[in-house]
Design an enzyme around this catalytic site. Sequence first.
Site, PDB file in Angstrom:
ATOM      1  N   HIS A   1       1.019   5.273   1.190  1.00 32.25           N
ATOM      2  CA  HIS A   1       0.459   6.305   2.060  1.00 32.25           C
ATOM      3  C   HIS A   1       0.482   7.647   1.325  1.00 32.25           C
ATOM      4  O   HIS A   1       1.511   8.027   0.765  1.00 32.25           O
ATOM      5  CB  HIS A   1       1.284   6.460   3.332  1.00 32.25           C
ATOM      6  CG  HIS A   1       1.213   5.283   4.244  1.00 32.25           C
ATOM      7  ND1 HIS A   1       0.326   5.209   5.283  1.00 32.25           N
ATOM      8  CD2 HIS A   1       1.930   4.130   4.270  1.00 32.25           C
ATOM      9  CE1 HIS A   1       0.487   4.061   5.918  1.00 32.25           C
ATOM     10  NE2 HIS A   1       1.451   3.385   5.319  1.00 32.25           N
TER      11      HIS A   1
ATOM     12  N   HIS B   1       0.841  -1.187   0.000  1.00 34.40           N
ATOM     13  CA  HIS B   1       0.000   0.000   0.000  1.00 34.40           C
ATOM     14  C   HIS B   1       0.884   1.248   0.000  1.00 34.40           C
ATOM     15  O   HIS B   1       2.042   1.201   0.401  1.00 34.40           O
ATOM     16  CB  HIS B   1      -0.967   0.019   1.188  1.00 34.40           C
ATOM     17  CG  HIS B   1      -0.316  -0.108   2.525  1.00 34.40           C
ATOM     18  ND1 HIS B   1       0.202  -1.300   2.989  1.00 34.40           N
ATOM     19  CD2 HIS B   1      -0.101   0.797   3.499  1.00 34.40           C
ATOM     20  CE1 HIS B   1       0.699  -1.120   4.204  1.00 34.40           C
ATOM     21  NE2 HIS B   1       0.535   0.157   4.537  1.00 34.40           N
TER      22      HIS B   1
END
Length: 102
Positions: free
Chosen positions: A95, A93
């Site tokens: 940020h 992922h």
Amino acid sequence: MNCPFCSSDRPVEAQNAHAIAVRDTYPVSTGHTLVIPRQHVADITELPSEAYDACFQLVRQTIETLKAEGAPDGFNVGVNIGAAAGQTVFHAHIHVIPRYSG
């Protein structure tokens, strides 16, 4: 598999064929968003090029949305790869963290 991203029911802020953007459950600042590839891999570099590029297209879209929402003064965009780098959820992922002066 017990992946909090694969089984998440958080509202999707934006999406494309290869990724979704959701607000972080533990935000560093208002608007902190995660861009999460739909394909479950631990390390973003394991993604096929098309999916990798789509993630960063969604990062760009997310930044534009956050600019319109709250006029942040800057952004941090980051990826933690591996436990030694601070990765705690082993589904890749990105940020996107809005930053505000003061």
